[in-house]
Design a protein around this motif. Structure first.
Motif, PDB file in Angstrom:
ATOM      1  N   UNK A 252       1.105  -1.611   0.029  1.00  0.00           N
ATOM      2  CA  UNK A 252      -0.092  -0.201  -0.134  1.00  0.00           C
ATOM      3  C   UNK A 252       1.162   1.244  -0.004  1.00  0.00           C
ATOM      4  N   UNK A 253       0.010   2.387  -0.322  1.00  0.00           N
ATOM      5  CA  UNK A 253       1.069   3.787  -0.733  1.00  0.00           C
ATOM      6  C   UNK A 253       1.578   4.097   0.506  1.00  0.00           C
ATOM      7  N   UNK A 254       0.750   3.757   2.088  1.00  0.00           N
ATOM      8  CA  UNK A 254       1.366   3.897   3.501  1.00  0.00           C
ATOM      9  C   UNK A 254       2.372   3.089   3.448  1.00  0.00           C
ATOM     10  N   UNK A 255       2.619   1.394   3.222  1.00  0.00           N
ATOM     11  CA  UNK A 255       3.600   1.306   3.682  1.00  0.00           C
ATOM     12  C   UNK A 255       4.505   1.384   3.379  1.00  0.00           C
ATOM     13  N   UNK A 256       4.264   1.857   1.789  1.00  0.00           N
ATOM     14  CA  UNK A 256       6.231   2.387   1.435  1.00  0.00           C
ATOM     15  C   UNK A 256       5.819   3.594   1.422  1.00  0.00           C
ATOM     16  N   UNK A 257       5.390   4.818   2.217  1.00  0.00           N
ATOM     17  CA  UNK A 257       5.603   6.049   3.246  1.00  0.00           C
ATOM     18  C   UNK A 257       6.134   6.146   3.633  1.00  0.00           C
ATOM     19  N   UNK A 258       6.007   5.158   4.715  1.00  0.00           N
ATOM     20  CA  UNK A 258       6.637   4.165   6.397  1.00  0.00           C
ATOM     21  C   UNK A 258       7.573   3.997   6.173  1.00  0.00           C
ATOM     22  N   UNK A 259       8.107   3.124   5.383  1.00  0.00           N
ATOM     23  CA  UNK A 259       9.119   2.697   5.999  1.00  0.00           C
ATOM     24  C   UNK A 259      10.646   3.275   4.933  1.00  0.00           C
ATOM     25  N   UNK A 260      10.044   4.328   3.367  1.00  0.00           N
ATOM     26  CA  UNK A 260      10.796   4.937   3.014  1.00  0.00           C
ATOM     27  C   UNK A 260      11.195   6.138   3.906  1.00  0.00           C
ATOM     28  N   UNK A 261      10.169   6.456   4.852  1.00  0.00           N
ATOM     29  CA  UNK A 261      10.864   7.759   5.801  1.00  0.00           C
ATOM     30  C   UNK A 261      11.827   6.713   7.136  1.00  0.00           C
ATOM     31  N   UNK A 262      11.328   5.856   7.167  1.00  0.00           N
ATOM     32  CA  UNK A 262      12.108   5.325   8.404  1.00  0.00           C
ATOM     33  C   UNK A 262      14.127   4.537   7.816  1.00  0.00           C
ATOM     34  N   UNK A 263      13.518   4.274   6.982  1.00  0.00           N
ATOM     35  CA  UNK A 263      14.625   4.098   6.506  1.00  0.00           C
ATOM     36  C   UNK A 263      15.735   5.226   6.263  1.00  0.00           C
ATOM     37  N   UNK A 264      14.787   5.799   5.874  1.00  0.00           N
ATOM     38  CA  UNK A 264      15.690   7.045   4.664  1.00  0.00           C
ATOM     39  C   UNK A 264      16.195   8.294   6.119  1.00  0.00           C
TER      40      UNK A 264
END
Length: 98
Positions: free
Chosen positions: A31-43
């Protein structure tokens, strides 16, 4: 504000890196939320790690930490970290769907 700018850059570039990997891995039902959260945390994780390796920590003064250790290091580390963590989350979700 000087302490928050590197973290904001890491989050934004992490989300961008996560979105790029999410677009490549379209076969994974993320989902879009999963990509946003994992991207932000990984970033944030990647930007902090690369920033500390290059001599500029997340809250360091860009004027004293050099060009790569400053904002550019945070941006590159954020994008890379967001892409890597999103790829890992995508692989795990794909394995769970089988």
């Amino acid at each position: 504000m000087e302490a928050l700018l590197p973290i904001i850059i890491q989050i934004i570039t992490g989300v961008l890196g996560g979105q790029a990997v999410g677009a490549v891995l379209q076969q994974v039902a993320m989902s879009q939320l999963t990509k946003i959260i994992s991207g932000a945390v990984g970033g944030v994780a990647g930007g902090t790690a690369l920033g500390s390796l290059l001599g500029g920590a997340a809250g360091a003064d860009p004027a004293t930490s050099g060009a790569l250790g400053g904002l550019l290091g945070n941006a590159v580390g954020g994008a890379g970290g967001g892409a890597i963590l999103t790829g890992i989350v995508g692989a795990i979700m794909k394995a769970m769907n089988k």
